[in-house]
Design a protein around this motif. Sequence first.
Motif, PDB file in Angstrom:
ATOM      1  N   SER A 226       5.869 -11.155   0.660  1.00 59.53           N
ATOM      2  CA  SER A 226       6.552  -9.892   0.945  1.00 59.53           C
ATOM      3  C   SER A 226       5.660  -8.948   1.746  1.00 59.53           C
ATOM      4  O   SER A 226       6.140  -8.210   2.610  1.00 59.53           O
ATOM      5  N   THR A 227       4.355  -8.968   1.476  1.00 59.82           N
ATOM      6  CA  THR A 227       3.422  -8.139   2.242  1.00 59.82           C
ATOM      7  C   THR A 227       3.419  -8.542   3.714  1.00 59.82           C
ATOM      8  O   THR A 227       3.501  -7.692   4.608  1.00 59.82           O
ATOM      9  N   VAL A 228       3.327  -9.834   3.954  1.00 55.21           N
ATOM     10  CA  VAL A 228       3.342 -10.341   5.333  1.00 55.21           C
ATOM     11  C   VAL A 228       4.660  -9.999   6.015  1.00 55.21           C
ATOM     12  O   VAL A 228       4.682  -9.562   7.181  1.00 55.21           O
TER      13      VAL A 228
ATOM     14  N   ALA B 109      -3.677  -5.614   5.425  1.00 59.42           N
ATOM     15  CA  ALA B 109      -2.873  -5.453   4.212  1.00 59.42           C
ATOM     16  C   ALA B 109      -3.191  -6.540   3.189  1.00 59.42           C
ATOM     17  O   ALA B 109      -3.395  -6.249   2.006  1.00 59.42           O
ATOM     18  N   VAL B 110      -3.222  -7.779   3.645  1.00 62.91           N
ATOM     19  CA  VAL B 110      -3.507  -8.889   2.722  1.00 62.91           C
ATOM     20  C   VAL B 110      -4.937  -8.789   2.195  1.00 62.91           C
ATOM     21  O   VAL B 110      -5.186  -8.961   0.994  1.00 62.91           O
TER      22      VAL B 110
ATOM     23  N   GLN C 286      -2.889   0.225  -4.644  1.00 59.70           N
ATOM     24  CA  GLN C 286      -2.053  -0.696  -3.875  1.00 59.70           C
ATOM     25  C   GLN C 286      -0.959   0.047  -3.107  1.00 59.70           C
ATOM     26  O   GLN C 286      -0.529  -0.404  -2.044  1.00 59.70           O
ATOM     27  N   ARG C 287      -0.523   1.180  -3.638  1.00 53.33           N
ATOM     28  CA  ARG C 287       0.510   1.962  -2.954  1.00 53.33           C
ATOM     29  C   ARG C 287       0.023   2.498  -1.612  1.00 53.33           C
ATOM     30  O   ARG C 287       0.812   2.777  -0.720  1.00 53.33           O
ATOM     31  N   PHE C 288      -1.312   2.671  -1.488  1.00 57.03           N
ATOM     32  CA  PHE C 288      -1.865   3.243  -0.265  1.00 57.03           C
ATOM     33  C   PHE C 288      -2.337   2.181   0.728  1.00 57.03           C
ATOM     34  O   PHE C 288      -2.771   2.513   1.827  1.00 57.03           O
ATOM     35  N   VAL C 289      -2.236   0.902   0.359  1.00 60.44           N
ATOM     36  CA  VAL C 289      -2.681  -0.177   1.238  1.00 60.44           C
ATOM     37  C   VAL C 289      -1.949  -0.189   2.580  1.00 60.44           C
ATOM     38  O   VAL C 289      -2.573  -0.413   3.632  1.00 60.44           O
ATOM     39  N   PRO C 290      -0.604   0.063   2.614  1.00 58.49           N
ATOM     40  CA  PRO C 290       0.085   0.013   3.915  1.00 58.49           C
ATOM     41  C   PRO C 290      -0.433   1.007   4.939  1.00 58.49           C
ATOM     42  O   PRO C 290      -0.340   0.760   6.147  1.00 58.49           O
TER      43      PRO C 290
END
Length: 262
Positions: free
Chosen positions: A132-134, A178-179, A200-204
């Motif tokens: 989903s991240t990709v 991101a990954v 993790q919410r701030f990773v994008p």
Amino acid sequence: MADTATTASAAAASAANTSTDAPPFQLGKPRFQQTSFYGRFRHFLDIIDPRTLFVTERRLREAVQLLEDYKHGTLRPGVTNEQLWSAQKIKQAILHPDTNEKIFMPFRMSGYIPFGTPIVVGLLLPNQTLASTVFWQWLNQSHNACVNYANRNATKPSPASKFIQGYLGAVISAVSIAVGLNVLVQKANKFTPATRLLVQRFVPFPAVGPAGDGADASGPPHAHPGAPPDRHVHAGEIETSQLEPEIARATSSRTVVYNKGL
């Protein structure tokens, strides 16, 4: 001949000046003053107005014809400034200023919020898997690249390889960051579950930021010295005297038109 054109333009302006609710119309110019924050804010609200997505083909033709009549001094009596500003807003929102072709709806600036918001929500979904991240990072960069390409400066053709290079660079950069950050957060044993979820919410955000530079490679150049102010729907105009000295020396034009970006 010049006197006739001037007289016709003056007559058109006089006819358009019957509205007191709108400033005098200027073809190709922003409706709101760009010297203040509020004016620039109102200008961008016009650009991203999603209501222009629902303009019919007939209304678009009427708007284009109204602007042509104004340009050639054949404007019918009773046309107001408000009608002229509205016609220009419709034309600039739908038609590419260089090719005069309709921009595909999801890639118009007026479609950036309705079509881009679901992607942003997807980027911020909690507990994402690797797949989903990709997927969301790829979809976001693909949308950005298509918006840049659809609204590019088409007066100077660029090779397809440049677009592909910028697109691939943006996607690879965004997905890798991101990954990589998600893996680091998962391996951070000192984080509590609540802290890990928050981080993790701030990773994008760091993933999208650097990747944007690659995506912009597919977009228009940032300045067009000597270009008319209506060269690009997202362009701004600035006096060269207000630019950095090294930039001002690069052109003999009194003003330059620059891309304001997304």
